[in-house]
Design a protein around this motif. Sequence first.
Motif, PDB file in Angstrom:
ATOM      1  N   CYS A 194       0.830  -1.194   0.000  1.00 51.36           N
ATOM      2  CA  CYS A 194       0.000   0.000   0.000  1.00 51.36           C
ATOM      3  C   CYS A 194       0.868   1.249   0.000  1.00 51.36           C
ATOM      4  O   CYS A 194       1.914   1.284   0.641  1.00 51.36           O
ATOM      5  CB  CYS A 194      -0.890  -0.016   1.235  1.00 51.36           C
ATOM      6  SG  CYS A 194      -1.911   1.433   1.404  1.00 51.36           S
ATOM      7  N   ASP A 195       0.429   2.245  -0.734  1.00 55.69           N
ATOM      8  CA  ASP A 195       1.067   3.554  -0.661  1.00 55.69           C
ATOM      9  C   ASP A 195      -0.041   4.584  -0.488  1.00 55.69           C
ATOM     10  O   ASP A 195      -0.836   4.821  -1.393  1.00 55.69           O
ATOM     11  CB  ASP A 195       1.862   3.827  -1.946  1.00 55.69           C
ATOM     12  CG  ASP A 195       2.615   5.163  -1.863  1.00 55.69           C
ATOM     13  OD1 ASP A 195       2.284   5.971  -0.959  1.00 55.69           O
ATOM     14  OD2 ASP A 195       3.509   5.373  -2.684  1.00 55.69           O
TER      15      ASP A 195
ATOM     16  N   ASN B  15      -7.866   1.421  -2.351  1.00 54.08           N
ATOM     17  CA  ASN B  15      -7.871   0.131  -3.034  1.00 54.08           C
ATOM     18  C   ASN B  15      -7.446  -0.988  -2.077  1.00 54.08           C
ATOM     19  O   ASN B  15      -8.023  -2.074  -2.070  1.00 54.08           O
ATOM     20  CB  ASN B  15      -6.921   0.145  -4.238  1.00 54.08           C
ATOM     21  CG  ASN B  15      -7.472   0.960  -5.395  1.00 54.08           C
ATOM     22  OD1 ASN B  15      -6.906   1.970  -5.783  1.00 54.08           O
ATOM     23  ND2 ASN B  15      -8.608   0.518  -5.949  1.00 54.08           N
TER      24      ASN B  15
ATOM     25  N   SER C 142      -3.326   2.130  -3.943  1.00 58.16           N
ATOM     26  CA  SER C 142      -3.714   3.220  -3.049  1.00 58.16           C
ATOM     27  C   SER C 142      -4.334   2.648  -1.776  1.00 58.16           C
ATOM     28  O   SER C 142      -4.722   1.488  -1.725  1.00 58.16           O
ATOM     29  CB  SER C 142      -4.738   4.124  -3.725  1.00 58.16           C
ATOM     30  OG  SER C 142      -6.002   3.485  -3.723  1.00 58.16           O
ATOM     31  N   ARG C 143      -4.415   3.501  -0.763  1.00 61.03           N
ATOM     32  CA  ARG C 143      -4.977   3.026   0.490  1.00 61.03           C
ATOM     33  C   ARG C 143      -6.425   2.573   0.317  1.00 61.03           C
ATOM     34  O   ARG C 143      -6.831   1.555   0.852  1.00 61.03           O
ATOM     35  CB  ARG C 143      -4.890   4.117   1.560  1.00 61.03           C
ATOM     36  CG  ARG C 143      -5.456   3.639   2.898  1.00 61.03           C
ATOM     37  CD  ARG C 143      -4.976   4.462   4.035  1.00 61.03           C
ATOM     38  NE  ARG C 143      -5.663   5.728   4.097  1.00 61.03           N
ATOM     39  CZ  ARG C 143      -5.285   6.727   4.884  1.00 61.03           C
ATOM     40  NH1 ARG C 143      -4.212   6.618   5.627  1.00 61.03           N
ATOM     41  NH2 ARG C 143      -5.971   7.849   4.895  1.00 61.03           N
TER      42      ARG C 143
ATOM     43  N   SER D 221      -7.546  11.492  -0.234  1.00 62.92           N
ATOM     44  CA  SER D 221      -8.234  11.644  -1.516  1.00 62.92           C
ATOM     45  C   SER D 221      -9.307  12.733  -1.464  1.00 62.92           C
ATOM     46  O   SER D 221      -9.700  13.260  -2.492  1.00 62.92           O
ATOM     47  CB  SER D 221      -8.841  10.304  -1.966  1.00 62.92           C
ATOM     48  OG  SER D 221      -9.581   9.724  -0.929  1.00 62.92           O
TER      49      SER D 221
ATOM     50  N   LEU E  25      -0.789   7.340  -3.110  1.00 61.66           N
ATOM     51  CA  LEU E  25      -1.367   7.070  -4.436  1.00 61.66           C
ATOM     52  C   LEU E  25      -2.846   7.423  -4.483  1.00 61.66           C
ATOM     53  O   LEU E  25      -3.536   7.341  -3.465  1.00 61.66           O
ATOM     54  CB  LEU E  25      -1.231   5.592  -4.785  1.00 61.66           C
ATOM     55  CG  LEU E  25       0.096   5.106  -5.373  1.00 61.66           C
ATOM     56  CD1 LEU E  25      -0.045   3.649  -5.768  1.00 61.66           C
ATOM     57  CD2 LEU E  25       0.485   5.956  -6.577  1.00 61.66           C
ATOM     58  N   ALA E  26      -3.310   7.768  -5.683  1.00 59.08           N
ATOM     59  CA  ALA E  26      -4.733   8.064  -5.855  1.00 59.08           C
ATOM     60  C   ALA E  26      -5.504   6.755  -6.017  1.00 59.08           C
ATOM     61  O   ALA E  26      -4.971   5.756  -6.504  1.00 59.08           O
ATOM     62  CB  ALA E  26      -4.928   8.955  -7.066  1.00 59.08           C
ATOM     63  N   TYR E  27      -6.757   6.805  -5.646  1.00 52.50           N
ATOM     64  CA  TYR E  27      -7.635   5.639  -5.742  1.00 52.50           C
ATOM     65  C   TYR E  27      -7.877   5.279  -7.211  1.00 52.50           C
ATOM     66  O   TYR E  27      -8.087   6.150  -8.053  1.00 52.50           O
ATOM     67  CB  TYR E  27      -8.956   5.971  -5.065  1.00 52.50           C
ATOM     68  CG  TYR E  27     -10.019   4.903  -5.214  1.00 52.50           C
ATOM     69  CD1 TYR E  27      -9.817   3.622  -4.677  1.00 52.50           C
ATOM     70  CD2 TYR E  27     -11.215   5.180  -5.864  1.00 52.50           C
ATOM     71  CE1 TYR E  27     -10.791   2.649  -4.804  1.00 52.50           C
ATOM     72  CE2 TYR E  27     -12.196   4.204  -5.984  1.00 52.50           C
ATOM     73  CZ  TYR E  27     -11.976   2.944  -5.451  1.00 52.50           C
ATOM     74  OH  TYR E  27     -12.935   1.984  -5.578  1.00 52.50           O
ATOM     75  N   ASP E  28      -7.785   3.999  -7.511  1.00 51.71           N
ATOM     76  CA  ASP E  28      -8.056   3.528  -8.871  1.00 51.71           C
ATOM     77  C   ASP E  28      -9.328   2.693  -8.837  1.00 51.71           C
ATOM     78  O   ASP E  28      -9.314   1.537  -8.406  1.00 51.71           O
ATOM     79  CB  ASP E  28      -6.871   2.685  -9.354  1.00 51.71           C
ATOM     80  CG  ASP E  28      -7.150   2.054 -10.710  1.00 51.71           C
ATOM     81  OD1 ASP E  28      -8.252   2.270 -11.265  1.00 51.71           O
ATOM     82  OD2 ASP E  28      -6.259   1.343 -11.209  1.00 51.71           O
TER      83      ASP E  28
ATOM     84  N   TYR F 137      -1.760   1.361   6.979  1.00 50.86           N
ATOM     85  CA  TYR F 137      -2.680   1.628   5.873  1.00 50.86           C
ATOM     86  C   TYR F 137      -4.107   1.174   6.141  1.00 50.86           C
ATOM     87  O   TYR F 137      -5.061   1.900   5.926  1.00 50.86           O
ATOM     88  CB  TYR F 137      -2.183   0.929   4.611  1.00 50.86           C
ATOM     89  CG  TYR F 137      -0.709   1.097   4.432  1.00 50.86           C
ATOM     90  CD1 TYR F 137      -0.191   2.357   4.107  1.00 50.86           C
ATOM     91  CD2 TYR F 137       0.167   0.039   4.651  1.00 50.86           C
ATOM     92  CE1 TYR F 137       1.171   2.536   3.977  1.00 50.86           C
ATOM     93  CE2 TYR F 137       1.527   0.212   4.517  1.00 50.86           C
ATOM     94  CZ  TYR F 137       2.027   1.468   4.174  1.00 50.86           C
ATOM     95  OH  TYR F 137       3.353   1.650   4.060  1.00 50.86           O
TER      96      TYR F 137
END
Length: 890
Positions: free
Chosen positions: A112-113, A144, A141-142, A503, A116-119, A467
């Motif tokens: 997890c990072d 995800n 992303s968190r 986000s 990062l943006a949610y995908d 996370y």
Amino acid sequence: MTAHRPKTLDPTTLPAHFDASAAERRWGALWDELGVYRWDPERPREDTYVVDTPPPTVSGSLHMGHVFSYTHTDVLVRQRRMLGKNIFYPMGWDDNGLPTERRVQNYFHVRCDAALAYDPSLAVTQADDARRKGERPRVVSRRNFIELCHTVTSADERAFEDLFRRIALSVDWSQTYATIDDNARRTAQASFLDLFRKGLVHNPEAPTMWDVDFQTAVAQAEVEDRPRDGAFHHLEFGVEGSDQRFTIATTRPELLAACVAVTAHPKDPRYQGLFGRRAITPLFRAPVPIFPSELADPEKGTGVLMVCTFGDQTDVHWWRSEGLCLRQIIGRDGRLVPVTFGTEAFPSANPEAANRYYEQLQGKTVASAQKAVVELLRDPAGSATGHGPALVQEPVKLQHPVKHYEKGDRPLEFVTSRQWFVKLLPQRAALLARGDQVRWWPDFMRARYRNWTENLGQDWCVSRQRYFGVPIPVWYRVREDGTTDYNSVLVAEEHTLPIDPMSDAPPGYAPSQRGAPGGFVGDPDVFDTWFTSSLTPQLSSRWATDPARHKKLFPADLRPQSHEIIRTWAFYTLAKAHLHEGTVPWHNVAISGWILDPDRKKMSKSVGNVVTPLGLLDSFSADGVRYWAAGARLGADTAFDEKVLKVGKRLVTKLFNAGKYVLSQEASGALGPEAITHELDRAFARALGALVGRATACFEGYEFAHALLETEQFFWSQFTDTYLELSKARARGDHGGDAGRRSAVATLRLALDVLLRLFAPVLPYITEEVWSWAFAEEKGQRSIHRAPWPRAEDFEGVTAPEAEDSLEVAGRVMAAINKRKSEQGASVGRVVTHLELTVGAGLAAGLARVAEDVFSATRVQSHRVLVSDEADALAVTSLEVAPKEPAAEA
RNA sequence: GCGGGCAUAACUCAGCGGUAGAGUGCCACCUUCACACGGUGGAAGUCGCAGGUUCGAAUCCUGCUGCCCGCACCA
């Protein structure tokens, strides 16, 4: 209760043996269909009994410990349901936290990072072995990551639910929550906002206990001491501007570069001249202040010690109280960070040498840095005094307690970082008082809570650098120069919860301002899982969204839990209720003990002595397993013993057979309490009524194990062994006429009815099974679990016996005759042609009242009773048995 | 170091001021029409040790020992 015609069973329509697993499926389905365990939101609070169920960690394995403690709760709940309470018994799943993170990382091969943006279209599948080895983990992303956690935990939850349904927890399955679901995130974030508004949280940059493997801050409650091998290293320090020297003792020579002071006890004669001067450290030649401190123990080591930032809690204390400088050399990964001597932060009398030494240490882990620094200290060139090696003698081995994160392997370090804390230290007295406002079962468990609360040493660090958790609902302003101002906190608006600051944008900002000068950054951290778990009563009451419902369900009545989490779950839950609403979160805490293996060790996964429940459920039935669990008192650790399960299974069988017998007895006319006219029956009913009183009192005091013991003893010895045998002939119509027969059958039915209800909390399946044969219809209550708990009204209309001891007298005489038969090698069923008894006068009078039952049950054809002077005499003077009857004709 | 719990028959446990209990296991006997997943009977314990209180202690008090747990200690 509606009076129905008594229904008589044809025993041939019932199976010869009880099929427990079929019954478990059948009754489980009926309970669902009838909604037997459903909470009624319409009924008032005072009729309601609210349980704050422990949410199990779903990523863990199922074991007997779960069955044990959850059964305790269920037994208490079932009895209170029968008392007419509107039960609120929810179930939660604790999926939030590290165990799930680890499982997901391995299962999907992801990391997890939080940045990062949610995908939304991310698709990952279970990683096979080749991919696991070959490729780098996929970074997600968190949000995800959290979705993946849900995928995994929903399967785990099913396994737990299956087990819990099988052992018949009378949970209202429409009331479930997970500690990471929307409601939990909303509630935890609302909790934070409330504390923020009340000024009860702050985010200082401060030394905090840090796990270098998980790379997260941890709280005092998650820390445990472990004995570890170490060694005292005696290091010679110099004194600035003189040729004086002294030797400190330390177990952590690798922190020498972080030394910021030296201290000794103010009264220690050895070091009187040093206070107020500066010491010079070996190798690094750093000048550090020498100050007196009462906390220095002249008995320990050499009595003088170095203060580092930071070796332990006391260093933190001195750092604060003496206003010492900060030299943080341990990094977040547990390795020594690069530093430069000869700077303001790291002064040195010989920067060149100091940097040369330090270069050999930086980048090393604590353990290898220690080895390396010891070698350096053996070099006379490193001495601060010119008197040979700074290491003045070989290290002296010792064992000492070292703080570890409970889930970690390496010792904790104190690392300076910015963390959110809940200010609990000022609440200590108030929290102790709250602990005294709840009842602890057993009461001595209160001492554990008090012990912990009295010794609280730190505020509650609630931020974690992980996370899979609830995000902290704050952002920080970014200054015009692009740096973050952590003191300028932007909090979320309550109606937007739950939010993810990584986000979502803070109120009044556009998403495009993230990270920009004059914009904002989100807090990447999540809450300690206890921050959410400490809100379980508020999660199920919907505190954050439904005030009316909350009012009906909070504070709860019962918190069941085990004793090892008193300092965490019980403590933090009390703290939250206190800080939010100035109340206790529940009125009673029931503490289950541990299951020990036959060697009396605690059953735990790591020891590998865990017994799994599924096989035992197959072998001994859910009722049998529950019998074992319910036999243990609250708070008492119990050795696991399969023999007890066997006894439970036997009890189930006996209930099945006794039920079959009782309900197949026929009699004419009404079979209510008023039909109980015969002396033996009246005496038995009296004893049964007394049992009801005792069992009820036990339950009031949370002593379900004792209620079970009493009920079981009565059932077995008074009912099946004694009364049932004594009344058999009359119930069959052999003597006593219609009234006598009716009295016997009415008594048998009353006994079965009452005993089934007394056993129902512990043995839900067999009692429901037998109940269903006749009583369900007769009493107009399809499930025994909604039937009323036995009470005095059940016995209304039964006349008191002429003598209190009629049952006992009859039982004693029957036993004496049976014993004599046994001694003569005759079966109990053998006909006795003539019997001579010698008994005391009192006993003779008592026997006369029940003689017909006694002599019929023992098949005595003729008898003589001789009265003895000895009051309590009871002897069979002679007994003649008939010849063995030929085998019954076909 | 401070605090708590436990110590009773071979095993698992009740009893917590008035003559040592249950179940299991063991032994013997018994096809007895609810139940052989049963029944009847039996053997089995100086109730951890030492003091004290009491007419009387497994039970209350004190000390000790052993096992387990919590907290603290962590130079």
